[in-house]
Design a protein around this motif. Structure first.
Motif, mmCIF file in Angstrom:
data_model
loop_
_atom_site.group_PDB
_atom_site.id
_atom_site.type_symbol
_atom_site.label_atom_id
_atom_site.label_comp_id
_atom_site.label_asym_id
_atom_site.label_seq_id
_atom_site.Cartn_x
_atom_site.Cartn_y
_atom_site.Cartn_z
ATOM 1 N N ARG A 30 0.799 -1.194 -0.096
ATOM 2 C CA ARG A 30 0.012 -0.026 0.089
ATOM 3 C C ARG A 30 0.917 1.321 0.228
ATOM 4 N NH1 ARG A 30 -2.506 2.404 4.441
ATOM 5 N NH2 ARG A 30 -1.884 0.705 5.674
ATOM 6 N N LEU A 31 2.076 1.241 0.639
ATOM 7 C CA LEU A 31 2.686 2.445 0.888
ATOM 8 C C LEU A 31 3.923 2.540 -0.053
ATOM 9 C CD1 LEU A 31 2.664 2.543 4.761
ATOM 10 C CD2 LEU A 31 1.200 3.720 3.008
ATOM 11 N N ILE A 32 4.389 1.492 -0.668
ATOM 12 C CA ILE A 32 5.535 1.841 -1.590
ATOM 13 C C ILE A 32 5.064 1.231 -3.023
ATOM 14 C CG2 ILE A 32 7.937 0.645 -1.995
ATOM 15 C CD1 ILE A 32 8.160 -0.054 0.939
ATOM 16 N N PRO A 33 4.731 2.351 -3.639
ATOM 17 C CA PRO A 33 4.126 2.047 -5.140
ATOM 18 C C PRO A 33 5.483 1.520 -5.959
ATOM 19 C CG PRO A 33 4.268 4.178 -4.838
ATOM 20 C CD PRO A 33 4.678 3.714 -3.377
ATOM 21 N N LYS A 34 5.189 0.965 -7.108
ATOM 22 C CA LYS A 34 6.104 0.610 -8.151
ATOM 23 C C LYS A 34 7.026 1.455 -8.613
ATOM 24 C CE LYS A 34 3.488 -3.526 -9.722
ATOM 25 N NZ LYS A 34 2.926 -4.557 -10.391
ATOM 26 N N GLY A 35 6.305 2.946 -8.859
ATOM 27 C CA GLY A 35 7.036 3.923 -9.499
ATOM 28 C C GLY A 35 8.112 4.365 -8.417
ATOM 29 N N MET A 36 7.870 4.222 -7.276
ATOM 30 C CA MET A 36 8.755 5.151 -6.035
ATOM 31 C C MET A 36 10.390 4.626 -6.443
ATOM 32 S SD MET A 36 8.632 5.113 -2.108
ATOM 33 C CE MET A 36 7.031 5.920 -1.850
ATOM 34 N N ARG A 37 11.280 5.586 -6.313
ATOM 35 C CA ARG A 37 12.519 5.421 -6.398
ATOM 36 C C ARG A 37 13.044 4.471 -5.342
ATOM 37 N NH1 ARG A 37 15.276 8.219 -10.137
ATOM 38 N NH2 ARG A 37 17.373 8.073 -9.090
ATOM 39 N N VAL A 38 14.188 3.890 -5.530
ATOM 40 C CA VAL A 38 14.900 2.954 -4.927
ATOM 41 C C VAL A 38 14.879 3.447 -3.334
ATOM 42 C CG1 VAL A 38 16.556 1.277 -4.274
ATOM 43 C CG2 VAL A 38 15.754 1.456 -6.663
ATOM 44 N N LEU A 39 15.842 4.412 -3.199
ATOM 45 C CA LEU A 39 16.196 4.785 -1.747
ATOM 46 C C LEU A 39 14.743 5.165 -0.910
ATOM 47 C CD1 LEU A 39 18.709 5.057 -0.352
ATOM 48 C CD2 LEU A 39 19.063 7.301 -0.788
ATOM 49 N N PRO A 40 14.047 6.159 -1.560
ATOM 50 C CA PRO A 40 12.848 6.267 -0.733
ATOM 51 C C PRO A 40 12.042 5.055 -0.349
ATOM 52 C CG PRO A 40 13.060 8.064 -2.450
ATOM 53 C CD PRO A 40 13.982 6.839 -2.649
ATOM 54 N N SER A 41 12.195 4.052 -1.229
ATOM 55 C CA SER A 41 11.448 2.751 -1.094
ATOM 56 C C SER A 41 12.209 2.167 0.142
ATOM 57 C CB SER A 41 11.322 1.783 -2.132
ATOM 58 O OG SER A 41 10.711 2.451 -3.559
ATOM 59 N N LYS A 101 21.710 4.162 2.124
ATOM 60 C CA LYS A 101 22.067 5.532 1.079
ATOM 61 C C LYS A 101 23.480 5.140 0.263
ATOM 62 C CE LYS A 101 22.627 10.403 0.630
ATOM 63 N NZ LYS A 101 22.499 11.768 1.472
ATOM 64 N N ILE A 102 24.355 4.613 1.157
ATOM 65 C CA ILE A 102 25.671 4.118 0.859
ATOM 66 C C ILE A 102 25.719 3.210 -0.233
ATOM 67 C CG2 ILE A 102 28.015 3.334 1.510
ATOM 68 C CD1 ILE A 102 27.685 4.838 3.883
ATOM 69 N N LEU A 103 24.943 2.067 0.051
ATOM 70 C CA LEU A 103 24.868 1.010 -0.534
ATOM 71 C C LEU A 103 24.083 1.228 -1.965
ATOM 72 C CD1 LEU A 103 24.250 -2.772 0.266
ATOM 73 C CD2 LEU A 103 22.505 -1.626 -1.203
ATOM 74 N N ILE A 104 22.988 1.982 -1.964
ATOM 75 C CA ILE A 104 22.210 2.154 -3.232
ATOM 76 C C ILE A 104 22.711 2.870 -4.017
ATOM 77 C CG2 ILE A 104 19.969 3.150 -4.027
ATOM 78 C CD1 ILE A 104 19.870 0.449 -2.608
ATOM 79 N N ASN A 105 23.547 3.875 -3.296
ATOM 80 C CA ASN A 105 24.134 4.922 -4.492
ATOM 81 C C ASN A 105 25.528 4.054 -5.118
ATOM 82 O OD1 ASN A 105 23.032 7.184 -3.943
ATOM 83 N ND2 ASN A 105 24.306 7.889 -2.271
ATOM 84 N N GLY A 106 25.982 2.947 -4.561
ATOM 85 C CA GLY A 106 27.223 2.083 -4.979
ATOM 86 C C GLY A 106 26.581 1.413 -6.195
ATOM 87 N N LEU A 107 25.043 0.839 -5.941
ATOM 88 C CA LEU A 107 24.634 0.040 -6.828
ATOM 89 C C LEU A 107 24.180 0.832 -8.281
ATOM 90 C CD1 LEU A 107 22.456 -2.365 -4.720
ATOM 91 C CD2 LEU A 107 24.628 -2.692 -5.774
ATOM 92 N N ARG A 108 24.256 2.123 -8.324
ATOM 93 C CA ARG A 108 23.830 2.868 -9.489
ATOM 94 C C ARG A 108 24.887 2.932 -10.376
ATOM 95 N NH1 ARG A 108 21.221 6.865 -5.536
ATOM 96 N NH2 ARG A 108 18.962 6.331 -5.571
#
Length: 219
Positions: free
Chosen positions: A71-82, A192-199
């Motif tokens: 309900r709270l994490i829609p498919k279009g939400m970016r990774v880090l906010p999710s 934040k550190i991990l997701i930035n690395g996976l970009r």
């Protein structure tokens, strides 16, 4: 004897209250039965032992998490906010069990939980992260990486922070004692550190080590 949903809910609520106050290991089924005001035969209609009762509490918590994630994490939400939202949902659903030892017991281990229940919790953690990371791959926000392995390592990383900073065990770790809210903030920093690395494309570790060895003056 007929099945009564209200009695079942009362058993679960009473168990959580006693777990919070006395801990899982020190709470007996006899005490729960007495607090609810039912007979042993009635209890057997709903839960035959404490493990079944604990398992139901864990499964109910994880189902609540799934519903909130949907309900709270829609498919279009970016990774880090999710990821941030996921961590907030976990704190909301699991936070009320912090004192029960259903989350962390003394000496930093799950207390009173069988391996089957631990497997359910760990599997749910990895699946939740996998869902979000897969969306990032499909949208192109993240570069290609071994999804299942990264999700599993990421889950272990978040678990390790929670474990190491738990107030009951920090006396034997190098971590400070954090409140549950502070732990979530630390987990967000790690995320934040991990997701930035996976970009960015992931370079194999062996290749990086070989380059360092070649460039090293001590090689």
């Amino acid at each position: 004897m007929t099945y009564n949903k209200d009695i079942r809910e009362r058993i679960i609520e009473t168990a959580i209250e006693r777990f919070n106050h006395y801990g899982v290991e020190k709470t007996t089924m006899a005490e729960i039965i007495q607090s609810v005001g039912i007979s042993s035969a009635t209890m057997m209609l709903y839960f035959s032992n404490k493990i079944e009762l604990i398992t139901e509490i864990v499964k109910h918590t994880l189902q609540t998490e799934r519903d909130l994630i949907s309900r709270l994490i829609p498919k279009g939400m970016r990774v880090l906010p999710s990821i941030y939202k996921l961590l907030e949902i976990r704190e909301r659903t699991r936070g009320k069990y912090h004192q029960t030892q259903l989350v962390y017991g003394y000496d930093g281990v799950y207390s009173g939980l069988p391996e089957s229940v631990l497997a359910v919790i760990k599997s749910a953690d990895v699946k939740q992260l996998t869902l979000i990371l897969r969306r990032g791959l499909k949208s192109g926000e993240l570069k290609e990486f071994p999804l299942q392995r990264v999700a599993a390592l990421y889950a272990e990383l978040l678990y390790g922070l929670n474990l190491g900073a738990n107030a009951r065990i920090c006396r034997i770790t190098l971590s400070d004692c954090y409140s549950s809210e502070e732990i979530v903030e630390k987990q967000k920093e790690i995320s934040k550190i991990l997701i930035n690395g996976l970009r960015h494309p992931i370079t194999p570790v062996t290749a990086d080590l070989n380059k360092e060895l070649i460039a090293s003056p001590f090689g």
